[in-house]
Design an enzyme around this catalytic site. Structure first.
Site: not given
Ligand code: SPV
Ligand code: MG
Length: 280
Positions: A35, A64, A91, A97, A99-100
């Site tokens: 991701d 994203d 975002e 990006k 991942n958070s």
């Molecule tokens: C996703 O599902 O890809 C998201 C949510 O962006 S998270 O993984 O919580 O960032």
């Molecule tokens: Mg995401």
């Protein structure tokens, strides 16, 4: 509810959810990549199109960062509208990006630059019902509650239809504080992946409009695939696993194979409806 391909999208609809989250994490994972924008935006778009074709409920794409600057984002929006995707979430981070849930002090987009991107998205939609959700990553990046609120207000002023406020805390404290301070300024969306113990009623009471269960189908699928592979590899037979997994017949039903048989009888010369002679 999260989906990552046509099959999971069908299941989400069949189980009564009102909308589909086309999750970046889950789509990437299902494609076997990370991701981190490793899948191109057109590859992601193709997956989202399969979801739309397979269902009749709205699909919101995890867009994203919009895959670049305002120009890349607005081209994405035009394609999403063409393919009847109902909404996008963009975002306020930078391309490619992250991942958070990875790292602490993630780099955020400049709020003015991001507002321009939101404006460009809204100006580019060709479906008046299309929604652009602005995702605020300030709390994820360790910034203050005030910065999160300021960013949300700026993005709302730029035309965002809703705000997704993200948190990776193990409890809902900061989300509920944000919701309380935000009030009814614009609809709020949350992703309670880490604060999963909070009852949904609390979110409803706090005035939150939408909860996204963001990655639970890909995680569920991964766990049963792992169990099944390990079992068959180890035992070299199917006896104990057969009843634990979906039958081929259920898959035929889920995918509407009966409709194809009926269509053959209608459209193919010499074909008649035969009685159900499926093996499964
Ligand atoms: C996703 O599902 O890809 C998201 C949510 O962006 S998270 O993984 O919580 O960032
Ligand atoms: Mg995401």
């Amino acid at each position: 509810m999260e989906a990552h391909n046509g099959l999971s999208a069908r299941i989400v609809e069949a189980e009564g959810f009102e909308g589909i989250w086309a999750s970046g994490l889950s789509i990437s994972t299902a494609l076997g990549v990370r991701d981190a924008n490793e899948a191109s935006w057109t590859q992601v778009l193709d997956v989202a199109e399969f979801m739309v074709d397979a269902t009749s409920i709205p699909v919101m794409l995890d867009g994203d960062t919009g895959f670049g600057n305002f120009n890349n984002a607005r081209r994405l929006i035009r394609k999403l509208c063409q393919r009847q995707i109902a909404a996008v979430c963009i975002e306020d981070k930078v391309f490619p990006k992250t991942n958070s849930f990875i790292g602490a002090a993630q780099e955020l987009a400049d709020p003015q630059e991001f507002s321009g991107k939101i404006k460009a998205c809204k100006d580019s939609q060709t479906d008046s019902n299309f929604a652009v959700v602005a995702r605020v990553e300030a709390l994820i990046a360790g910034r203050s509650m005030q910065e999160a609120l300021d960013r949300a207000a700026t993005y709302h002023d730029a035309g965002a239809d809703a705000i997704l406020i993200h948190s990776k805390k193990p409890d809902a404290g900061e989300i509920l504080t944000f919701a309380n301070m935000w009030g009814n300024t614009a609809p709020l969306v949350i992703v309670p992946t880490t604060y999963y113990n909070t009852p949904t009623e609390e979110f409803e009471k706090a005035g939150i409009s939408m909860v996204i269960w963001a990655n639970h189908n890909i995680r569920a699928a991964t766990s049963i695939m792992l169990t099944t592979c390990r079992h068959i590899r180890q035992h070299r037979h199917l006896r104990d696993i057969e009843k634990k997994i979906t039958s081929v017949g259920e898959i035929f039903d889920l995918l509407g194979y009966a409709e194809l048989e009926a269509a053959k009888a209608r459209y193919l010369p010499g074909e008649e409806m035969t009685k159900d002679d499926r093996v499964f």
